[in-house]
Write an enzyme that holds these catalytic residues in place. Structure first.
Site, PDB file in Angstrom:
ATOM      1  N   ASP A  66       0.855  -1.189   0.000  1.00  0.00           N
ATOM      2  CA  ASP A  66       0.000   0.000   0.000  1.00  0.00           C
ATOM      3  C   ASP A  66       0.893   1.243   0.000  1.00  0.00           C
ATOM      4  O   ASP A  66       2.034   1.176  -0.446  1.00  0.00           O
ATOM      5  CB  ASP A  66      -0.964  -0.016   1.193  1.00  0.00           C
ATOM      6  CG  ASP A  66      -2.304   0.650   0.878  1.00  0.00           C
ATOM      7  OD1 ASP A  66      -2.288   1.820   0.464  1.00  0.00           O
ATOM      8  OD2 ASP A  66      -3.360   0.008   1.044  1.00  0.00           O
ATOM      9  N   HIS A  69       2.129   2.024  -3.191  1.00  0.00           N
ATOM     10  CA  HIS A  69       1.196   2.965  -3.802  1.00  0.00           C
ATOM     11  C   HIS A  69       1.697   4.403  -3.781  1.00  0.00           C
ATOM     12  O   HIS A  69       0.936   5.319  -4.069  1.00  0.00           O
ATOM     13  CB  HIS A  69      -0.175   2.877  -3.116  1.00  0.00           C
ATOM     14  CG  HIS A  69      -0.868   1.570  -3.341  1.00  0.00           C
ATOM     15  ND1 HIS A  69      -2.121   1.295  -2.831  1.00  0.00           N
ATOM     16  CD2 HIS A  69      -0.489   0.451  -4.007  1.00  0.00           C
ATOM     17  CE1 HIS A  69      -2.481   0.060  -3.174  1.00  0.00           C
ATOM     18  NE2 HIS A  69      -1.496  -0.470  -3.877  1.00  0.00           N
TER      19      HIS A  69
END
Length: 407
Positions: free
Chosen positions: A230, A253
């Site tokens: 993430d 991310h």
């Protein structure tokens, strides 16, 4: 620029030398978890020994007490190390490995959002050469994100380390691996410095952010490497004076402000500075994401000196963020995004839209400044483009792909 009390870091380094494991300095006040019954064999639950050592260190009237986790492996169930402590500064020295239980059943009846937490401590220094291993696979295997039809799937899993309502504190030199969810959470803290961390989890692990900052102020992050499933670093609501330097990010991310305003609350995020970041193969690069139902503001943001290597969305502002793309109805509300600088940004994009400013049709993005941006495709022969909706500002110097800001 926020000036952080580096004496906290110096205090931790001093503690390492003063409280050596084999020849403790008689003048140093050290609390070794082995002296409180910890086994350090990786299978015995050492939680109570950790808590007893903490309680004595925290209640010690010495100026700079140190709790020591020596070079062994310690299985620790969910614990909260509570303050305030009597000492002005307190050191939590990790030289070995702290290991989480590998079964989610251990959290039955407990707060499953946390594993190790520090609450209400001032002058806290957590550091050393050790490891914190969240053993998250059991949680990932029942995650609702990847197994939505599984009976009793879970959307909430433990954060490896939480700093809650701490002041003048630091985290340094630890190697984090495989947290069940976020690795490090900073919440309601004032004055936090994070240095020299390595944070790792599989690219496919759900919601394993490296560091998340929420409702906190005066936070400095420097010299960290994050490879997770993430955001490498994410910045939540009610944050200000956040300084991020020298980060290696990927997979993951990217660096994200948000998402913000999901519940329709008033957002207050300002004075965010991100510089000298290398992102490789990430989903996003520099990102701001807000929900349409939110209110309030994000302002005074700088992303500068970034290098992208095959990043999917290098520069992105999304005021229409939705957890299911295209499923959220357009609203007349929105979070005001203003005074954002993107400067000295280079590298390659893995998609054709390298600059995407998807601003609200009701609440425009304003004061966007782009300076010296040079992005190319990672595919031979592909030409990159920019996309803007209701985004206002200026461009200076070379901008590639061509800018789309409205003046």
């Amino acid at each position: 620029m926020c000036r952080f009390p580096f004496s906290l870091i110096i205090g931790l380094v001093s503690a390492i030398f003063a409280c050596s494991i084999n020849n403790a300095n008689p003048d140093a006040i050290c609390f070794n978890v082995l002296d409180y019954g910890a086994a350090g064999d990786g299978t015995t639950d050492d939680s109570q020994a950790f808590l007893m050592a903490w309680n004595e260190a925290c209640s010690s009237e010495t100026e700079n007490p140190t709790l020591i986790i020596p070079r062994l492996t310690f299985l620790v169930s969910p614990v909260v190390f509570r303050g305030p402590c009597k000492a002005k500064n307190i050191n939590f020295l990790i030289l070995g490995m702290i290991l989480a239980p590998d079964s989610p059943q251990t959290w039955k009846g407990l707060d499953q959002s946390q594993w190790l937490a520090f609450h209400g401590v001032s002058g806290l220094n957590v550091g050393g050469s050790g490891w914190i291993n969240g053993q998250g696979k059991g949680w990932w295997d029942q995650s609702c994100r990847y197994h939505p039809h599984m009976k009793e799937c879970t959307s909430l899993a433990p954060t490896a380390v939480k700093f809650l309502s701490c002041k003048r504190s630091s985290l340094s030199d630890i190697h984090f691996v495989n947290s069940a969810q976020t690795h490090v959470l900073i919440m309601r803290c004032d004055g936090m410095e994070i240095n020299h961390l390595i944070i790792q989890a599989p690219e496919t692990s759900p919601n394993t952010d490296g560091i998340h900052i929420q409702a906190s102020y005066n936070v400095v992050i420097n010299d960290i490497i994050v490879s997770t499933g993430d955001d490498c670093i994410s910045i939540g609501d009610h944050t200000s004076n956040i300084y991020i330097f020298n980060v290696g990010c990927g997979p993951g991310h990217g660096i994200s402000i948000g998402s913000l305003g999901r519940s329709g609350n008033i957002v207050q995020v300002e004075n965010i500075y991100v510089s000298r970041v290398y992102l490789k193969g990430t989903t996003n690069g520099a990102r701001i994401k807000t929900w349409q139902v939110g209110k309030g503001h994000v302002r005074g943001v700088t992303f500068e000196n970034l290098y992208f290597d095959s990043v999917k969305n290098p520069i992105i502002i999304d005021q229409n963020y939705c957890n299911i793309r295209g499923a959220c109805k357009e609203q007349k509300t929105g979070v005001q995004i203003s005074d954002v600088l993107f400067e000295n940004i280079y590298g390659t994009s893995s998609t054709d839209v390298a600059i995407n400013l998807n601003c609200s049709r009701s609440v425009a993005c304003t004061g966007i400044l782009m300076k010296s941006i040079y992005l190319t495709s990672d595919k031979i022969g592909h030409k990159l483009t920019s996309y803007c909706t209701n985004a206002y500002g200026y461009s200076l110097g070379m901008i590639q792909p061509l800018p789309c800001l409205q003046i």
